[in-house]
Motif scaffolding. Structure first.
Motif, PDB file in Angstrom:
ATOM      1  N   LEU A  68       0.937  -1.288   0.291  1.00  0.00           N
ATOM      2  CA  LEU A  68       0.181   0.027   0.072  1.00  0.00           C
ATOM      3  C   LEU A  68       0.886   1.485  -0.058  1.00  0.00           C
ATOM      4  N   ALA A  69       0.329   2.394  -0.389  1.00  0.00           N
ATOM      5  CA  ALA A  69       0.921   3.550  -0.546  1.00  0.00           C
ATOM      6  C   ALA A  69       1.289   3.966   0.958  1.00  0.00           C
ATOM      7  N   PRO A  70       2.555   4.977   0.929  1.00  0.00           N
ATOM      8  CA  PRO A  70       2.990   4.928   2.416  1.00  0.00           C
ATOM      9  C   PRO A  70       2.080   6.138   2.994  1.00  0.00           C
ATOM     10  N   TRP A  71       0.536   6.664   2.483  1.00  0.00           N
ATOM     11  CA  TRP A  71      -0.026   7.427   3.164  1.00  0.00           C
ATOM     12  C   TRP A  71      -1.233   6.670   3.560  1.00  0.00           C
ATOM     13  N   VAL A  72      -1.429   5.390   3.108  1.00  0.00           N
ATOM     14  CA  VAL A  72      -2.482   4.673   3.856  1.00  0.00           C
ATOM     15  C   VAL A  72      -2.351   4.274   5.181  1.00  0.00           C
ATOM     16  N   ILE A  73      -3.293   4.441   6.055  1.00  0.00           N
ATOM     17  CA  ILE A  73      -3.315   3.903   7.576  1.00  0.00           C
ATOM     18  C   ILE A  73      -4.204   2.845   7.402  1.00  0.00           C
ATOM     19  N   GLU A  74      -3.688   1.467   7.929  1.00  0.00           N
ATOM     20  CA  GLU A  74      -4.389   0.046   8.217  1.00  0.00           C
ATOM     21  C   GLU A  74      -4.764   0.088   9.521  1.00  0.00           C
ATOM     22  N   HIS A  75      -6.104  -0.368   9.626  1.00  0.00           N
ATOM     23  CA  HIS A  75      -6.786  -0.504  10.886  1.00  0.00           C
ATOM     24  C   HIS A  75      -7.137  -1.799  11.231  1.00  0.00           C
ATOM     25  N   PRO A  76      -7.087  -2.339  12.555  1.00  0.00           N
ATOM     26  CA  PRO A  76      -7.308  -3.597  12.855  1.00  0.00           C
ATOM     27  C   PRO A  76      -8.579  -4.332  12.264  1.00  0.00           C
ATOM     28  N   ASN A  77      -9.566  -3.469  12.165  1.00  0.00           N
ATOM     29  CA  ASN A  77     -10.964  -3.963  11.818  1.00  0.00           C
ATOM     30  C   ASN A  77     -11.022  -4.276  10.163  1.00  0.00           C
ATOM     31  N   GLY A  78      -9.698  -4.206   9.540  1.00  0.00           N
ATOM     32  CA  GLY A  78      -9.980  -4.509   8.174  1.00  0.00           C
ATOM     33  C   GLY A  78     -10.236  -3.112   7.241  1.00  0.00           C
ATOM     34  N   GLN A  79     -10.276  -2.347   7.807  1.00  0.00           N
ATOM     35  CA  GLN A  79     -10.513  -1.062   7.189  1.00  0.00           C
ATOM     36  C   GLN A  79      -9.144  -0.127   6.737  1.00  0.00           C
ATOM     37  N   MET A  80      -9.049   0.874   5.971  1.00  0.00           N
ATOM     38  CA  MET A  80      -7.931   1.671   5.896  1.00  0.00           C
ATOM     39  C   MET A  80      -8.403   3.153   5.634  1.00  0.00           C
ATOM     40  N   SER A  81      -7.365   4.061   6.053  1.00  0.00           N
ATOM     41  CA  SER A  81      -7.841   5.489   6.034  1.00  0.00           C
ATOM     42  C   SER A  81      -6.666   6.157   5.175  1.00  0.00           C
ATOM     43  N   VAL A  82      -6.688   7.424   5.430  1.00  0.00           N
ATOM     44  CA  VAL A  82      -5.491   8.297   4.713  1.00  0.00           C
ATOM     45  C   VAL A  82      -4.797   9.363   5.692  1.00  0.00           C
ATOM     46  N   LYS A  83      -3.336   9.365   5.497  1.00  0.00           N
ATOM     47  CA  LYS A  83      -3.116  10.190   6.589  1.00  0.00           C
ATOM     48  C   LYS A  83      -3.101  11.680   5.520  1.00  0.00           C
ATOM     49  N   ASP A  84      -3.172  12.774   6.189  1.00  0.00           N
ATOM     50  CA  ASP A  84      -3.201  14.000   5.880  1.00  0.00           C
ATOM     51  C   ASP A  84      -4.157  13.991   4.488  1.00  0.00           C
ATOM     52  N   PRO A  85      -5.448  13.683   4.430  1.00  0.00           N
ATOM     53  CA  PRO A  85      -6.005  13.289   3.183  1.00  0.00           C
ATOM     54  C   PRO A  85      -6.339  14.880   2.360  1.00  0.00           C
ATOM     55  N   LYS A  86      -6.140  15.827   3.240  1.00  0.00           N
ATOM     56  CA  LYS A  86      -6.122  17.164   2.518  1.00  0.00           C
ATOM     57  C   LYS A  86      -5.209  17.403   1.480  1.00  0.00           C
ATOM     58  N   GLU A  87      -3.984  16.850   1.776  1.00  0.00           N
ATOM     59  CA  GLU A  87      -2.872  16.890   0.973  1.00  0.00           C
ATOM     60  C   GLU A  87      -2.683  15.904   0.006  1.00  0.00           C
ATOM     61  N   VAL A  88      -2.925  14.744   0.412  1.00  0.00           N
ATOM     62  CA  VAL A  88      -3.089  13.623  -0.478  1.00  0.00           C
ATOM     63  C   VAL A  88      -3.959  13.760  -1.572  1.00  0.00           C
ATOM     64  N   PHE A  89      -5.468  14.047  -1.211  1.00  0.00           N
ATOM     65  CA  PHE A  89      -6.486  13.877  -2.307  1.00  0.00           C
ATOM     66  C   PHE A  89      -6.937  15.237  -2.614  1.00  0.00           C
TER      67      PHE A  89
END
Length: 200
Positions: A68-89
């Motif tokens: 996964l990209a380095p800006w992806v945050i992986e969560h224990p529940n099987g979901q993923m989110s984004v570090k600093d989404p304002k800058e990434v997206f």
């Protein structure tokens, strides 16, 4: 499908991750195939906006070596989110709009990044002259070099337009993107009309 089954001519527009499953969902729904089997409506063109282009069997992470990209945050529940989404997206979008988008962003299932794609509709010969790609040169999510690599690996021709924009040009350059999209749809309609005349 309701619009297609109602006899409508449809253009499918995909952004980011949806370029993978969206292209698979559109397989065998082009208007020529449907007419050949006596069914109404169909897809007349495909538009990808800074979207993933996956060959059959590829996953979201195929081009990054299976990680996964380095800006992806992986969560224990099987979901993923984004570090600093304002800058990434949302880089390039006005602050109030970018903040609104961040507040409405939701997690995504990790499994979606590792599930192989099926056969993409954009590979169908019908879409020659009917597939377009909005390339985003300031994209921090799918960098320009990654977009170029996917386009080249596709093995088909694209109508490509580069926007000096981040990953979400419909928030940062809505008028420009809208005008380009309308122009593409008109081209798709023109190609369809010429094909009808040629086969009449």
């Amino acid at each position: 499908m309701p619009s297609i089954n109602a006899g409508k001519e449809v253009v499918v527009i995909m952004h980011s991750y949806s370029g993978g499953p969206g292209a698979v969902a559109a397989e065998n729904l082009n208007i020529a195939q449907r007419r050949a089997t006596g069914r109404p409506g169909g897809i007349i063109g495909l538009i990808f906006i800074s979207a993933f282009l996956a060959l059959e069997g590829q996953t979201l992470v195929t081009g990054s070596g299976g990680v996964l990209a380095p800006w992806v945050i992986e969560h224990p529940n099987g979901q993923m989110s984004v570090k600093d989404p304002k800058e990434v997206f949302y880089n390039g979008a006005p602050d109030p709009i970018a903040d609104w988008a961040v507040n409405n962003l939701r997690d995504q299932a990790r499994s979606t990044a590792f599930t192989p794609c099926g056969s993409p509709a954009w590979a169908e010969p019908f879409y020659n002259g009917r597939r377009a790609f909005a390339r985003t040169s300031l994209d921090n999510a799918i960098p320009p070099f990654a977009q170029d690599a996917m386009l080249q690996a596709s093995g088909v021709e694209w109508d490509i337009h580069t926007f000096a924009a981040g990953h979400v040009p419909f928030l940062s350059q809505p008028r420009q993107l809208s005008a380009w999209t309308k122009g593409q749809i008109q081209k798709f309609q023109s190609v369809k009309t010429r094909a009808n005349v040629a086969t009449a």
